[in-house]
Design a protein around this motif. Structure first.
Motif, short mmCIF file in Angstrom:
data_model
loop_
_atom_site.label_atom_id
_atom_site.label_comp_id
_atom_site.label_asym_id
_atom_site.label_seq_id
_atom_site.Cartn_x
_atom_site.Cartn_y
_atom_site.Cartn_z
N LEU A 1 28.88 18.40 2.24
CA LEU A 1 27.45 18.84 2.16
C LEU A 1 26.78 17.89 2.99
CD1 LEU A 1 25.54 20.86 0.49
CD2 LEU A 1 25.05 18.94 -1.10
N ALA A 2 26.16 18.60 3.94
CA ALA A 2 25.80 17.55 5.30
C ALA A 2 24.23 17.93 5.13
CB ALA A 2 26.14 18.11 6.52
N THR A 3 23.43 16.69 5.24
CA THR A 3 22.10 16.72 5.29
C THR A 3 21.66 16.17 6.65
OG1 THR A 3 21.71 16.47 2.76
CG2 THR A 3 19.85 15.91 4.26
N VAL A 4 21.00 16.93 7.42
CA VAL A 4 20.87 16.47 8.71
C VAL A 4 19.26 16.40 9.03
CG1 VAL A 4 21.52 16.99 11.14
CG2 VAL A 4 22.98 17.87 9.41
N THR A 5 18.55 15.37 9.72
CA THR A 5 17.47 15.03 9.87
C THR A 5 16.96 14.82 11.42
OG1 THR A 5 16.98 14.37 7.70
CG2 THR A 5 15.16 13.93 9.35
N GLY A 6 16.42 15.70 11.90
CA GLY A 6 15.95 15.27 13.32
C GLY A 6 16.66 16.63 14.24
N GLU A 7 16.30 16.77 15.76
CA GLU A 7 16.89 17.49 16.53
C GLU A 7 16.42 18.87 15.84
OE1 GLU A 7 17.62 18.03 19.39
OE2 GLU A 7 18.67 15.93 19.88
N SER A 8 16.68 19.86 16.90
CA SER A 8 16.52 21.36 16.65
C SER A 8 17.68 21.99 15.89
CB SER A 8 16.22 22.05 17.99
OG SER A 8 17.51 22.26 18.64
N GLN A 9 17.21 23.05 15.17
CA GLN A 9 18.58 23.79 14.31
C GLN A 9 19.59 24.16 15.42
OE1 GLN A 9 17.06 26.79 11.81
NE2 GLN A 9 19.24 27.57 11.27
N THR A 10 19.18 24.75 16.57
CA THR A 10 19.90 25.11 17.57
C THR A 10 21.07 23.97 18.21
OG1 THR A 10 18.45 26.80 18.29
CG2 THR A 10 20.13 26.49 19.89
N ASP B 1 11.83 19.15 9.17
CA ASP B 1 13.08 18.95 10.14
C ASP B 1 14.42 18.40 9.35
OD1 ASP B 1 12.33 16.30 9.80
OD2 ASP B 1 12.47 15.89 12.07
N THR B 2 14.36 18.48 8.14
CA THR B 2 15.70 18.19 7.62
C THR B 2 16.30 19.58 6.80
OG1 THR B 2 14.81 16.16 6.71
CG2 THR B 2 16.69 17.00 5.52
N ARG B 3 17.75 19.62 7.39
CA ARG B 3 18.34 20.85 6.91
C ARG B 3 19.57 20.38 6.13
NH1 ARG B 3 16.60 21.12 12.11
NH2 ARG B 3 15.07 22.75 12.42
#
Length: 228
Positions: free
Chosen positions: A43-52, A75-77
């Motif tokens: 389960l990866a929580t990624v904050t920052g940068e664009s979704q692409t 911007d957290t996915r």
């Protein structure tokens, strides 16, 4: 009473390290899901940068099979990531003692946080005894590079801003003292940069990483996002 340790493992064969290297401005935190067969899902929580940018990095990573976007707030996915490699394929070229690594799974320890960096993992874990911690640390000292940042007894209060780097502490403190967070703002990124003798872009990155960490340790713990 157990021990709480914060440490960094430098090993570029660890899962999702190539993703962190492809988008170094993000903060990428992993949780392991062990209830999905022999290989745990991430389960990866990624904050920052664009979704692409994030999803291009996931697509290019040889150790990532499939992923599913399961949540987003600002911007957290959050992604569920399916590994493409077996345990041996992932780490066999980097760690000689795979049996010893598997044995660590039965140690009296709980890894509470995994932050993926371009050259390894930064982790926070709980260890039941000093012996359990020494076993864990000595394994990684033999097989990779292990650097201990903090070791305290469970229950001891942590210093404010725990988990921030020294440079992030310095940037936040300087920004605060110069009035960067005042309303209206009393200082610019250039002012902070001049005080620290670094570039304004470096100041911006340090402040953003520090703020992201503090948000993750406080506000983000209410995930999933509260309804409007």
């Amino acid at each position: 009473m157990g021990l709480v340790a914060e440490f960094r493992i430098h090993c570029d064969g660890l899962p999702l390290v190539t993703v962190a290297g492809a988008v170094p401005a993000v903060t990428l935190v992993l949780e392991l899901q062990f209830n999905h067969g022999n290989r745990p899902l991430f389960l990866a929580t990624v904050t920052g940068e664009s979704q692409t940018a994030i999803e291009n990095a996931l697509a290019d990573a040889v150790d990532v099979g499939e992923w599913t976007l399961i949540g987003q707030a600002g911007d957290t996915r959050r992604y569920q990531v399916f590994p493409a490699l077996s345990f041996e394929e992932q780490l066999g070229d980097h760690i000689d003692d795979l049996a010893g690594l598997e044995a660590l799974a039965t140690a009296e320890a709980t890894i509470e946080r995994i932050e993926v960096e371009p050259d390894g993992w930064r982790q926070t874990g709980w260890f039941a005894t000093r012996e359990a911690f020494n076993t864990f640390a000595s394994f990684w000292q033999r097989n990779a590079t292990f650097r201990l940042h903090r070791l305290t007894r469970d229950g001891e209060p942590e210093p404010p801003g725990n988990g921030l780097t020294d440079r992030q502490h310095e940037a936040l403190r300087t920004a605060y003292e110069l009035g960067y967070f005042e309303i209206p703002r009393q200082a610019s990124l250039n002012d902070i940069a001049a005080e620290l003798d670094i570039s304004a872009s470096s100041v911006s990155e340090r402040l953003r990483r520090a703020q992201t960490h503090l948000i993750q340790e406080t506000v983000a713990t209410t995930w999933p996002p509260l309804p409007n």
